[in-house]
Design an enzyme around this catalytic site. Structure first.
Site, PDB file in Angstrom:
ATOM      1  N   CYS A  59       0.849  -1.198   0.000  1.00  0.00           N
ATOM      2  CA  CYS A  59       0.000   0.000   0.000  1.00  0.00           C
ATOM      3  C   CYS A  59       0.884   1.248   0.000  1.00  0.00           C
ATOM      4  O   CYS A  59       0.937   1.981  -0.972  1.00  0.00           O
ATOM      5  CB  CYS A  59      -0.924   0.011   1.214  1.00  0.00           C
ATOM      6  SG  CYS A  59      -2.222  -1.227   1.155  1.00  0.00           S
ATOM      7  N   GLU A  61       4.088   1.103   2.167  1.00  0.00           N
ATOM      8  CA  GLU A  61       5.185   0.762   3.074  1.00  0.00           C
ATOM      9  C   GLU A  61       6.548   1.093   2.473  1.00  0.00           C
ATOM     10  O   GLU A  61       6.832   0.763   1.330  1.00  0.00           O
ATOM     11  CB  GLU A  61       5.170  -0.735   3.408  1.00  0.00           C
ATOM     12  CG  GLU A  61       3.885  -1.245   3.967  1.00  0.00           C
ATOM     13  CD  GLU A  61       2.872  -1.628   2.896  1.00  0.00           C
ATOM     14  OE1 GLU A  61       2.849  -2.777   2.451  1.00  0.00           O
ATOM     15  OE2 GLU A  61       2.088  -0.745   2.507  1.00  0.00           O
TER      16      GLU A  61
END
Length: 415
Positions: A59, A61
């Site tokens: 997402c 990270e």
């Protein structure tokens, strides 16, 4: 999901070209702040070369590509911790005592005393979370080798150790905090109405919550419309986001992992904000029982009333460099993109947020009316893709609760 890494060196025309793809409404690409990512990696002890080779994946990270094993180790329900604090260690959903007895909130003399109790519960549950994580990481290290991945990530071969067992040059485990907007607005409401204005006592506040605001319509109106909210660049509300963020960071950051790395924090929900909300009763921000929480670091759905700039100014108050990623969602109506000038404004919005060290921002370009129609006539919208959290998905494939949460996100017509 496709992503664009934006640094201060990228020309505006590149960012604008990416915004033109956003305009199509497929929820792509998401925008990342390369300069912040490099700072995050350097602050975690990576070399400058490895940091510059890094970026974001999944997402949002952050990781040093090719040299780091970085795991998401589960989501943490910040608002459930607050609910348990309000009930002196008891989960009102089950009636079981699962937290610490931090005291009957009716006896707390000040907001500071109340927050101290919340922080104690937070640390208690983080300890449990990390204890469970260590068991899982040990199981992975001992029983789930990934030889192919270990060939590709630097130092696994030199260390003769598997990727899942700490063989990589760098090892990080992230815990994701969920519902920052909700926890901020909940604490703001408690401070304002119970401790400062005295418009309601804690005993009655707890009764209003346990009855899901039945008979408290006027008070609920006050909680929703007459209380400062996260996402409006209002210091009264925003300081609570910073408090919770710092408490969460302090509880997690630097704790050792089984793999010889350390724990760090992220602020992203994927879709867990909907599930987490389904396990929490009514809350002091006016949210009714079992409704979704706020997602990422975005404001509570509909709570931001000062436009996109108010949102980015609030969101920049937490220190994104201390994280391994934060997720900010915004929704624009398709009509916003009708002029070239609007695209330039969006480029400037992204630039401004990144200059303030924001980590990531993404946009849904679709009207709430279209989404409502898609709920009623899914057969007409089989190709409709929306931005959910750090990823995009077909609207028809989402559960109804998640569809409703996306519809309720604030839709901006202008900048």
């Amino acid at each position: 999901s496709s992503m664009v890494q934006v640094s201060k060196k990228n020309p505006d025309r590149f960012v604008k070209r990416a915004v033109k793809i956003t305009k199509t409404g497929f929820g792509q690409p998401s925008f990342f702040n390369t300069d912040a990512i490099v700072q995050q990696l350097l602050s975690q002890g990576k070399s400058l070369v490895d940091a510059r080779n890094g970026g974001a994946s999944g997402c949002v990270e952050t990781g040093a590509f090719g040299t780091e094993a970085y795991f998401l180790t589960g989501y943490f329900n910040l608002n459930k911790v607050l609910e348990i604090t309000l009930n002196n260690g008891v989960d009102p959903l089950t009636g079981k005592k699962i937290g610490l007895e931090t005291g009957n909130p009716e006896n707390f003399k000040s907001f500071e005393e109340f927050y101290e109790a919340f922080e104690r519960q937070l640390n208690y549950f983080i300890d449990i979370k990390i204890e469970g994580n260590l068991v899982v990481e040990k199981l992975w290290a001992m029983n789930m080798p990934v030889p192919f991945l270990s060939l590709l990530i630097d130092d696994c071969i030199a260390n003769a150790t598997d990727y899942n067992a700490g063989g990589a040059r760098y090892n990080t485990s992230y815990i994701q905090g969920v519902g920052l907007g909700s926890i901020t607005d909940n604490l703001t409401a408690i401070r304002k109405h119970v401790y400062e204005d005295g418009s309601i006592g804690m005993k009655e506040m707890l009764f209003a919550l346990s009855s899901n605001f039945d008979g408290y319509d006027e008070f609920r109106y006050k909680l929703i419309y007459e209380t400062p909210k996260w996402g409006n660049n209002d210091e009264y509300a925003d300081r609570h986001a910073v408090m919770v963020f710092n408490s969460f960071y302090k509880a997690v950051n630097g704790r050792p992992t089984y793999r010889g790395g350390v724990y760090r924090i992220n602020m992203l929900p994927t879709t867990s904000h909907v599930y987490f909300g389904s396990k929490i009763g009514a809350m002091p921000d006016g949210r009714k029982a079992f409704e979704p929480l706020s997602e990422g670091i975005s404001p509570v759905q509909g709570a931001d009333r000062k436009g996109p700039t108010g949102v980015i100014l609030s969101c920049s108050k937490i220190d994104h460099i201390k994280t391994g990623g934060t997720l900010l969602n915004q929704k624009f109506s398709p009509s916003f993109f009708s002029t070239d000038e609007s695209l330039d404004k969006l480029v400037m919005l992204i630039r401004s947020y990144f200059k303030l060290d924001g980590h990531h921002i993404q946009f849904n370009v679709v009207s709430a009316n279209t989404l409502r129609d898609a709920q009623k006539h899914p057969e007409k919208y089989r190709d409709l893709i929306v931005r959910v959290a750090g990823y995009s998905d077909y609207f028809n494939d989402l559960g109804e609760a998640l569809q409703n949460e996306i519809i309720r996100r604030t839709e901006h017509e202008s900048l």
